[in-house]
Write a protein that holds these residues in place. Structure first.
Motif, PDB file in Angstrom:
ATOM      1  N   SER A 253       0.831  -1.216   0.000  1.00  0.00           N
ATOM      2  CA  SER A 253       0.000   0.000   0.000  1.00  0.00           C
ATOM      3  C   SER A 253       0.860   1.258   0.000  1.00  0.00           C
ATOM      4  O   SER A 253       0.509   2.265  -0.633  1.00  0.00           O
ATOM      5  N   GLU A 254       2.003   1.221   0.686  1.00  0.00           N
ATOM      6  CA  GLU A 254       2.917   2.371   0.684  1.00  0.00           C
ATOM      7  C   GLU A 254       3.519   2.579  -0.700  1.00  0.00           C
ATOM      8  O   GLU A 254       3.692   3.717  -1.150  1.00  0.00           O
ATOM      9  N   ILE A 255       3.839   1.490  -1.392  1.00  0.00           N
ATOM     10  CA  ILE A 255       4.387   1.601  -2.743  1.00  0.00           C
ATOM     11  C   ILE A 255       3.334   2.162  -3.699  1.00  0.00           C
ATOM     12  O   ILE A 255       3.627   3.019  -4.531  1.00  0.00           O
ATOM     13  N   ALA A 256       2.105   1.679  -3.551  1.00  0.00           N
ATOM     14  CA  ALA A 256       1.010   2.200  -4.382  1.00  0.00           C
ATOM     15  C   ALA A 256       0.863   3.709  -4.196  1.00  0.00           C
ATOM     16  O   ALA A 256       0.738   4.468  -5.176  1.00  0.00           O
ATOM     17  N   LEU A 257       0.910   4.160  -2.951  1.00  0.00           N
ATOM     18  CA  LEU A 257       0.800   5.587  -2.650  1.00  0.00           C
ATOM     19  C   LEU A 257       1.998   6.350  -3.209  1.00  0.00           C
ATOM     20  O   LEU A 257       1.833   7.429  -3.805  1.00  0.00           O
ATOM     21  N   GLU A 258       3.203   5.800  -3.054  1.00  0.00           N
ATOM     22  CA  GLU A 258       4.419   6.448  -3.542  1.00  0.00           C
ATOM     23  C   GLU A 258       4.376   6.646  -5.055  1.00  0.00           C
ATOM     24  O   GLU A 258       4.868   7.659  -5.577  1.00  0.00           O
ATOM     25  N   GLY A 260       1.673   6.999  -6.860  1.00  0.00           N
ATOM     26  CA  GLY A 260       0.555   7.833  -7.277  1.00  0.00           C
ATOM     27  C   GLY A 260      -0.692   7.081  -7.699  1.00  0.00           C
ATOM     28  O   GLY A 260      -1.544   7.627  -8.413  1.00  0.00           O
ATOM     29  N   PHE A 261      -0.838   5.818  -7.264  1.00  0.00           N
ATOM     30  CA  PHE A 261      -2.054   5.066  -7.575  1.00  0.00           C
ATOM     31  C   PHE A 261      -3.147   5.420  -6.572  1.00  0.00           C
ATOM     32  O   PHE A 261      -2.874   5.678  -5.402  1.00  0.00           O
ATOM     33  N   LYS A 262      -4.386   5.378  -7.028  1.00  0.00           N
ATOM     34  CA  LYS A 262      -5.508   5.784  -6.185  1.00  0.00           C
ATOM     35  C   LYS A 262      -5.710   4.832  -5.010  1.00  0.00           C
ATOM     36  O   LYS A 262      -6.100   5.237  -3.924  1.00  0.00           O
ATOM     37  N   PHE A 267      -3.287  -0.649  -8.010  1.00  0.00           N
ATOM     38  CA  PHE A 267      -1.859  -0.878  -8.231  1.00  0.00           C
ATOM     39  C   PHE A 267      -1.570  -2.361  -8.440  1.00  0.00           C
ATOM     40  O   PHE A 267      -0.818  -2.748  -9.342  1.00  0.00           O
ATOM     41  N   SER A 268      -2.143  -3.222  -7.611  1.00  0.00           N
ATOM     42  CA  SER A 268      -1.892  -4.662  -7.716  1.00  0.00           C
ATOM     43  C   SER A 268      -2.370  -5.212  -9.053  1.00  0.00           C
ATOM     44  O   SER A 268      -1.697  -6.039  -9.681  1.00  0.00           O
ATOM     45  N   THR A 269      -3.535  -4.746  -9.507  1.00  0.00           N
ATOM     46  CA  THR A 269      -4.048  -5.173 -10.815  1.00  0.00           C
ATOM     47  C   THR A 269      -3.125  -4.713 -11.931  1.00  0.00           C
ATOM     48  O   THR A 269      -2.801  -5.481 -12.850  1.00  0.00           O
ATOM     49  N   PHE A 270      -2.694  -3.454 -11.856  1.00  0.00           N
ATOM     50  CA  PHE A 270      -1.758  -2.912 -12.859  1.00  0.00           C
ATOM     51  C   PHE A 270      -0.477  -3.741 -12.894  1.00  0.00           C
ATOM     52  O   PHE A 270      -0.022  -4.150 -13.968  1.00  0.00           O
TER      53      PHE A 270
END
Length: 287
Positions: A253-258, A260-262, A267-270
């Motif tokens: 979740s921190e990587i997703a936020l870093e 710029g994913f909503k 992010f995981s799907t991408f």
């Protein structure tokens, strides 16, 4: 080795006598610059010429053994860590894009295939090539140490020779392609992605910055590289995600936020669409 946060290094870290270029002996380099052992990003190019060493160098997801004569190339934005013995022989050359561009133009760097490609950044050279590499490196080092009139111009000339020598070893059968307007546009597009990938994820946003239409940007990308503008953006995002998954212990979740994913689900799907693995699976496979 994972870390809680990535250290960012500028070329001033090496404390050289020229602000945007430096060359150092590998001998005792970790003792002089111990932070090089830690995963870090950098905003400059590095060429590591290994004459003799033991240990390893990590560049993004690649771990390269340092026990053979070789050249390693580290690009800006890459995450790297250097763990070689104190008795290593060789040189490390660091330079900024601006330093090279003062004579040769920024776009010239993009002509070299090992700069454009995201591949294993190691070129092992034959014993018969060793003498030539040694001569070039010694000439560059002497010019740097005995700073004289027009030294910067001479250093750029030697650096240009080194870049071409690396290209010959990396892809000997391929003639370097000269820049066209289309290739220059793609290079500018890629530089914008490197700057804005966290906040801009649509081709239309980059087309606006390039002052062209989205359709025109896609046509250029398809013609020159055989892929869409969206693919360029997704590929870069995926590389940045892989760097964070491999080198840091950030949560997903921190990587997703870093990046710029909503949300983490998006992010995981991408990431799975890009790599066929979930972020968790990728981290387990790589570590």
């Amino acid at each position: 080795m994972q870390t809680r946060c990535l250290m960012a290094c500028s070329i001033g870290f090496f404390d050289g006598n020229i602000g945007d270029f430096c060359i150092c002996e590998l001998y005792g380099i970790i003792e002089r610059f111990p932070k090089l052992c830690l995963p870090h990003t950098q905003d400059f190019y590095s060429i590591i010429y290994i004459e003799k060493a033991s240990g390893s160098v990590v560049i993004d997801e690649f771990t390269v053994s340092a026990d053979s004569k070789q050249i390693l190339f580290i690009k800006p934005g890459s995450v790297s860590s250097i763990k070689i013995d104190d008795n290593a022989k060789g040189k490390i050359i660091c330079f900024t894009e601006d330093f090279f561009a003062l004579r040769y133009n920024n776009n010239v760097l993009n002509e070299f295939s090992y700069i454009k490609d995201h591949t294993i950044p190691s070129i092992i050279f034959k014993e018969s090539q060793h003498k030539r590499w040694l001569q070039i490196m010694d000439l560059l080092y002497e010019e740097y140490i005995y700073y004289a009139k027009h030294t910067k111009k001479v250093l750029r000339s030697y650096l240009n020779i080194i870049l071409f020598e690396i290209e010959r070893s990396y892809r000997p059968e391929k003639v370097i392609e000269r820049n066209t307007l289309g290739k220059s546009r793609i290079f500018a597009f890629q530089k914008l992605i490197e700057t804005h990938y966290k906040s801009k994820k649509n081709p239309s946003e980059y087309a606006f910055l390039l002052n062209i239409t989205t359709n025109h940007l896609n046509k250029i990308c398809k013609r020159e590289a055989g892929k869409t503008a969206g693919t360029f953006i997704r590929n870069h995002l995926c590389i940045e995600a892989q760097r964070l998954l491999y080198h840091t212990n950030y949560s997903i979740s921190e990587i997703a936020l870093e990046l710029g994913f909503k949300n983490v689900s998006y992010f995981s799907t991408f990431f799975k669409n890009q790599t066929r693995n979930t972020p968790e699976e990728y981290r387990r496979l790589m570590l």
